[in-house]
Design a protein around this motif. Structure first.
Motif, PDB file in Angstrom:
ATOM      1  N   GLU A 110       0.825  -1.210   0.000  1.00 32.31           N
ATOM      2  CA  GLU A 110       0.000   0.000   0.000  1.00 32.31           C
ATOM      3  C   GLU A 110       0.854   1.253   0.000  1.00 32.31           C
ATOM      4  OE1 GLU A 110      -3.935   1.623   2.313  1.00 32.31           O
ATOM      5  OE2 GLU A 110      -2.360   0.687   3.480  1.00 32.31           O
ATOM      6  N   THR A 117      -5.424  -1.640  -1.800  1.00 34.14           N
ATOM      7  CA  THR A 117      -5.932  -1.098  -0.548  1.00 34.14           C
ATOM      8  C   THR A 117      -5.861  -2.165   0.529  1.00 34.14           C
ATOM      9  OG1 THR A 117      -8.208  -1.811  -0.954  1.00 34.14           O
ATOM     10  CG2 THR A 117      -7.569   0.314  -1.842  1.00 34.14           C
ATOM     11  N   SER A 119      -7.882  -3.390   2.469  1.00 36.56           N
ATOM     12  CA  SER A 119      -9.055  -4.198   2.778  1.00 36.56           C
ATOM     13  C   SER A 119      -8.969  -5.547   2.085  1.00 36.56           C
ATOM     14  CB  SER A 119     -10.328  -3.466   2.322  1.00 36.56           C
ATOM     15  OG  SER A 119     -10.282  -3.235   0.930  1.00 36.56           O
ATOM     16  N   GLU A 239      -6.676   6.682   7.433  1.00 41.99           N
ATOM     17  CA  GLU A 239      -6.978   5.702   6.390  1.00 41.99           C
ATOM     18  C   GLU A 239      -6.534   4.299   6.801  1.00 41.99           C
ATOM     19  OE1 GLU A 239      -5.620   6.733   2.530  1.00 41.99           O
ATOM     20  OE2 GLU A 239      -7.117   8.320   2.279  1.00 41.99           O
ATOM     21  N   SER A 243      -8.903   1.066   7.215  1.00 47.76           N
ATOM     22  CA  SER A 243      -8.605  -0.167   6.479  1.00 47.76           C
ATOM     23  C   SER A 243      -8.524  -1.358   7.432  1.00 47.76           C
ATOM     24  CB  SER A 243      -7.282  -0.010   5.724  1.00 47.76           C
ATOM     25  OG  SER A 243      -7.375   0.981   4.747  1.00 47.76           O
TER      26      SER A 243
END
Length: 323
Positions: A110, A117, A119, A239, A243
């Motif tokens: 990332e 991402t 996730s 962020e 995540s």
């Protein structure tokens, strides 16, 4: 069922919530297997695909190595310009002890590849392009009137003043993809920094990556530079937290009582806090439920508020026991 020379067999989804199942024939080269499946999905124009942690079961491969191999294959596939239909790639982790290996492998990518991402989903979905935020230009004029006995002395004084100004001037820039995520709050903060310091801040949204240029008195430029870096780091931390919360939510869901004997899922950040506290073997954690604060006993899964009311909460693992 049809067997392919590529090392897999494709069957119908049966009672599972999918249209097709791709059965891989055993091979220690995990990266190659993932790549083959992804290109088969591309060929068949599938919109999504879900992988287990290939090779971590009876094959006995290292979860960390498998994570790196699988994500290497996904990164290479996601970088292909010809990928059009496949929008979502999931890695479903059944064993929670492997979560950290996959999460760490994801985070390494990332930081260096914006198409991935945390996730564990493949390419980033295209987002609506935001209207560029404009930072008001700072104009502070200073007028010098120079008088002298002759033009030569005036010119010399003008040159001396210009050199003095230039010696104090300094410019620095910060380039980061996260600058694109600046909203009105960050723009207002930049404007405030510009007002309070002898600097001019220029926001260049059209650059790739976006750039912030800071120019002015050297000591003020350095001070503002540090503040802007802190702003970017704060966005990055937020962020990363979101995540991680999404990742935890895919593994376990914490719930509190709702209406009609039903249970309602906590928001994802609270869900992550509860799960982290339980994994850390903490006994209690304070959470907010319907504007009231409750002290949760993580052993009994009971929560008490300030008025002495006790409610039961639930911890529901997802995908547990499923193949």
């Amino acid at each position: 069922a049809g067997q392919s020379k590529s090392g897999f067999i494709t069957t119908q989804g049966g009672k599972l919530l999918c249209s097709k199942i791709i059965h891989l024939i055993h091979d220690n080269d995990v990266k190659s297997q993932v790549s083959k499946v992804l290109h088969e999905c591309k060929l068949r124009m599938y919109k999504s695909v879900a992988f287990p942690a290939i090779g971590t079961g009876q094959a006995g491969q290292s979860p960390a190595k498998v994570a790196d191999n699988m994500l290497d294959a996904i990164v290479e596939f996601a970088s292909e310009r010809s990928v059009q239909h496949l929008k979502k790639i999931k890695i479903v982790i059944f064993q929670t002890n492997m979560l950290r290996d996959f999460y760490e492998s994801m985070k390494k990518r990332e930081d260096s590849d914006s198409s991935i991402t945390a996730s564990l989903g493949g390419k980033k979905q295209p987002t609506e392009k935001k209207k560029p935020m404009v930072l008001e230009k700072k104009v502070d004029l200073a007028t010098f009137q120079i008088c002298g006995e002759n033009q030569k002395n005036v010119d010399a004084t003008e040159s001396w003043i210009k050199n003095l100004i230039l010696k104090e001037q300094f410019e620095d820039s910060i380039s980061d993809e996260l600058i694109e995520n600046f909203d009105k709050r960050q723009i207002d903060t930049l404007a405030d920094l510009q007002r309070r310091n002898r600097v001019t801040i220029k926001l260049e949204n059209e650059c790739s990556p976006p750039c912030i240029k800071i120019s002015g008195i050297s000591r003020d430029v350095c001070s503002v530079y540090v503040e802007v870096q802190k702003m970017i780091q704060k966005i990055k931390d937020t962020e990363e937290e979101r995540s991680k919360a999404e990742l935890v939510y895919n593994l376990v869901e914490w719930r509190y009582p709702g209406s009609n004997d039903s249970f309602v899922a906590f928001d994802k950040l609270t869900n992550m806090r509860l799960e982290d506290a339980k994994r850390a073997k903490k006994t209690h954690l304070t959470v907010k439920i319907n504007k009231n604060y409750y002290n949760v006993d993580l052993n009994t899964l009971q929560a008490n508020d300030d008025q002495g009311e006790t409610i039961n909460i639930q911890r529901v693992p997802k995908n547990e026991g499923k193949l």
